[in-house]
Design an enzyme around this catalytic site. Structure first.
Site, short mmCIF file in Angstrom:
data_model
loop_
_atom_site.label_atom_id
_atom_site.label_comp_id
_atom_site.label_asym_id
_atom_site.label_seq_id
_atom_site.Cartn_x
_atom_site.Cartn_y
_atom_site.Cartn_z
N THR A 190 -7.99 -22.38 44.33
CA THR A 190 -7.68 -23.34 45.39
C THR A 190 -6.64 -24.37 44.98
OG1 THR A 190 -9.52 -24.80 44.79
CG2 THR A 190 -9.99 -23.06 46.37
N ASP A 191 -6.04 -25.00 45.99
CA ASP A 191 -5.05 -26.04 45.76
C ASP A 191 -5.70 -27.41 45.95
OD1 ASP A 191 -5.27 -26.44 48.50
OD2 ASP A 191 -3.33 -25.55 48.97
N ALA A 192 -4.90 -28.45 45.94
CA ALA A 192 -5.42 -29.82 46.08
C ALA A 192 -6.10 -30.05 47.42
CB ALA A 192 -4.29 -30.83 45.90
N GLY A 193 -5.78 -29.22 48.42
CA GLY A 193 -6.41 -29.35 49.73
C GLY A 193 -7.71 -28.58 49.86
N VAL A 253 -8.08 -25.28 49.73
CA VAL A 253 -7.92 -23.94 50.28
C VAL A 253 -7.23 -23.05 49.23
CG1 VAL A 253 -7.80 -24.78 52.66
CG2 VAL A 253 -5.70 -24.43 51.38
#
Length: 132
Positions: A10-13, A15
């Site tokens: 996942t990324d910082a968001g 997702v």
């Protein structure tokens, strides 16, 4: 091929990071061939490797941490030196297609010189029915 989304995907968001899907597709292609009796490693040992030469990807909906996903792979075209596949990442829980792509691979020998697809690969690709 099914797998779970981990934090590292996942990324910082929160997702799945867009570039991770390329890795998911790669795993799906390898497992697709394995289920048809072919080993990417054995093909490489015989002098046939398959770099990606074209890819189109459509991102439809996000996957998130802990989702159970499935990669589906379907043969679109088989040529003399290339083959094209459609791949989808589907959320197992609801069957929703999250990412869909088309990938074209070329067969090359050492030195990156194009060569004909191995007969056993052609047979495996042409004998497929539906996604796998």
């Amino acid at each position: 091929m099914e797998f779970r989304v981990y934090y590292e995907d996942t990324d910082a968001g929160g997702v799945v990071y867009h570039a991770r899907y390329l890795g998911f597709f790669e795993r799906g292609r390898c497992e697709f061939l394995r289920r048809r009796g072919l080993s990417v490693r054995e093909l490489a040992d015989e002098g046939a490797v398959f770099p990606v030469v074209r890819m189109e990807v459509d991102f439809r909906a996000p996957a998130v941490l802990d989702d159970l996903l499935r990669v589906e792979t379907e043969v679109l075209e088989v040529g003399k030196t290339t083959f094209s596949l459609r791949q989808r990442v589907v959320r197992t829980e609801d069957g929703k297609t999250l990412v869909e792509g088309r990938v074209t691979l070329v067969c090359v020998r050492p030195g990156m010189k194009p060569r004909r697809l191995p007969e056993q690969l052609i047979g495996a690709l042409r004998s497929t029915n539906g996604a796998g």
